[in-house]
Scaffold this active site. Structure first.
Site, PDB file in Angstrom:
ATOM      1  N   TYR A 244      -3.224  11.105   0.905  1.00  0.00           N
ATOM      2  CA  TYR A 244      -3.655  10.719  -0.553  1.00  0.00           C
ATOM      3  C   TYR A 244      -3.315  11.964  -1.401  1.00  0.00           C
ATOM      4  O   TYR A 244      -3.118  11.770  -2.671  1.00  0.00           O
ATOM      5  CB  TYR A 244      -5.002   9.990  -0.532  1.00  0.00           C
ATOM      6  CG  TYR A 244      -5.133   8.611  -0.271  1.00  0.00           C
ATOM      7  CD1 TYR A 244      -5.562   7.696  -1.177  1.00  0.00           C
ATOM      8  CD2 TYR A 244      -4.796   8.136   1.046  1.00  0.00           C
ATOM      9  CE1 TYR A 244      -5.494   6.255  -0.973  1.00  0.00           C
ATOM     10  CE2 TYR A 244      -4.956   6.687   1.455  1.00  0.00           C
ATOM     11  CZ  TYR A 244      -5.224   5.950   0.391  1.00  0.00           C
ATOM     12  OH  TYR A 244      -5.398   4.641   0.422  1.00  0.00           O
TER      13      TYR A 244
ATOM     14  N   HIS B 149      -4.654  -7.858   0.280  1.00  0.00           N
ATOM     15  CA  HIS B 149      -3.871  -6.474   0.359  1.00  0.00           C
ATOM     16  C   HIS B 149      -3.011  -6.396   1.659  1.00  0.00           C
ATOM     17  O   HIS B 149      -2.274  -5.713   1.922  1.00  0.00           O
ATOM     18  CB  HIS B 149      -4.879  -5.461   0.276  1.00  0.00           C
ATOM     19  CG  HIS B 149      -4.337  -4.034   0.104  1.00  0.00           C
ATOM     20  ND1 HIS B 149      -3.564  -3.474  -0.834  1.00  0.00           N
ATOM     21  CD2 HIS B 149      -4.530  -2.614   0.958  1.00  0.00           C
ATOM     22  CE1 HIS B 149      -3.316  -2.336  -0.811  1.00  0.00           C
ATOM     23  NE2 HIS B 149      -3.763  -2.023   0.343  1.00  0.00           N
TER      24      HIS B 149
ATOM     25  N   ASP C   8       0.911  -1.055  -0.174  1.00  0.00           N
ATOM     26  CA  ASP C   8      -0.055   0.175   0.029  1.00  0.00           C
ATOM     27  C   ASP C   8       0.787   1.181   0.187  1.00  0.00           C
ATOM     28  O   ASP C   8       1.754   1.350  -0.677  1.00  0.00           O
ATOM     29  CB  ASP C   8      -1.052  -0.238   1.003  1.00  0.00           C
ATOM     30  CG  ASP C   8      -2.060   0.902   1.036  1.00  0.00           C
ATOM     31  OD1 ASP C   8      -2.878   0.656   0.565  1.00  0.00           O
ATOM     32  OD2 ASP C   8      -2.020   2.120   1.789  1.00  0.00           O
TER      33      ASP C   8
END
Length: 387
Positions: free
Chosen positions: A307, A361, A177
């Protein structure tokens, strides 16, 4: 760099406030209380909140986490919380592990002893690591940055300062990630310090140079780009919001622990290899420990805002640019869209590419032993380069 021992101790007032908010939740109406097609299942969330209120004990989790060697360091005026577990073996290799969103340093709780003390965990003591696990700025117990501009690139510079400050002039890096992006930036910016990087995800913003001089796309590469676009259209709304208007979202999630839990739990379920049954892969107390870290951390805006910072500073490469330290990639079957090896080799020297039999993930949580074995195997031939 200054380093001090750190003990996790959330104020009683904060724990009581959380319980009071959980007791006053206002549940929405829904067409399908058991379904997940519209987001987090109402039935599951009611059960989660009931467990959070009546059976989950934050103090028990706190006591367990305090058994880890927690520290706080000041690197370039940024305080960083980290776990530092010295290795047990003849010549442990320094290794920094980086989490992502919506994870935290506790993702690596099971992985740390497997890497630091392999002989006690079914491995070879020659594969031991000195393990460093920092919390990203604004995550967990790492305070939020004081100003804008803290992208994965800047975090990589902090991590380099942390490792050098700990006496590790040369080290390996690992992550998935956001942690995969930080690890890649470490290799890109500090090739003389990084012996290699191991990734269980290829950063979403990673783009090799395109143009007349670049090789044409293969059919596998085009299929990957198509899969990524389709996934983004169906599943990427969270990232678009966090990368553009994180503060608006933070107003809701900072005020509502149930809203925060729903935002996070839906991703754990969607992105893990659980067949729709999240508790078959990640226990409910592990989920609530991670969610509670976001709640008690009191810097939610920045954890979302990372982000936006990464959107403004993507991992793109110029024609002919290459990453010097070698990379190993572990491809878990339920991971978000992953590129073919050829796409990664346009920039990286891929030493190891492993197709995993299970996992998603959150590999360190879901399949820590598989991940540990692949990390050990990748770094094994690179250890001599530290000498």
């Amino acid at each position: 760099m200054t380093v001090r021992a750190f003990q996790i101790r959330v104020a009683d007032k904060a724990v009581s406030d959380l319980q009071a908010r959980l007791a006053l939740v206002r549940w929405p109406s829904t067409l399908d209380p058991d379904g997940w097609d519209d987001g987090a299942s109402l039935s599951f969330m009611k059960r989660l909140v009931d467990h959070w209120r009546h059976r989950f004990d934050w103090r028990d989790q706190e006591e367990r986490l305090n058994r880890l060697p927690n520290h706080m360091a000041s690197v370039e005026d940024q305080d960083i919380h980290f776990v530092h577990q010295p290795g047990r073996g003849p010549s442990p290799m320094p290794l920094i592990l980086t989490h992502g969103w919506p994870g935290s340093f506790v993702e690596f709780e099971q992985l740390i002893p497997m890497l630091a003390d392999p002989a006690s965990n079914g491995g070879d003591p020659d594969d031991a690591f000195h393990v460093v696990v920092p919390s990203l700025p604004g995550y967990g117990f790492s305070p939020a940055p004081r100003q804008a501009g803290m992208s994965s690139r800047e975090i990589a510079a902090l991590w380099h300062g942390l490792m050098v400050g700990l006496g590790y002039d040369r080290f390996g890096a690992q992550g998935g990630d956001i942690g995969a992006g930080v690890s890649t930036w470490l290799a890109r910016l500090f090739p003389d310090s990084v012996s290699g990087i191991h990734l269980n995800y290829v950063p979403g913003s990673y783009r090799p140079a395109r143009g007349d001089a670049a090789p044409p796309l293969t059919s596998d590469e085009q299929a990957f780009l198509d899969r990524g676009a389709a996934w983004s259209a169906l599943e990427g709304a969270y990232a678009a919001l966090q990368a553009t208007k994180p503060q608006t979202l933070s107003l809701a999630l900072t005020d509502s622990p149930v809203g925060l839990a729903g935002w996070i739990v839906e991703k754990f379920r969607s992105w893990s290899d659980c067949g729709g049954d999240i508790e078959s892969r990640i226990p409910i107390d592990a989920l609530l420990t991670d969610i509670s870290l976001y709640w008690f951390g009191d810097s939610l805006t920045h954890s979302l805002r990372l982000y936006k910072e990464n959107r403004l500073n993507p991992l793109t490469f110029a024609p002919g640019e290459r990453i010097i330290p070698p990379v190993g990639v572990a491809v878990f079957p339920h991971e978000l869209p992953m590129p073919p090896r050829s796409w990664v080799e346009r920039v990286f020297d891929v030493d190891r590419w492993t197709i995993m039999p299970a996992g998603g993930h959150f590999a360190a949580l879901e399949q820590p032993r598989l991940l540990a074995e692949d990390i050990r195997a990748f770094f094994r031939p690179l250890r001599s380069r530290l000498l």
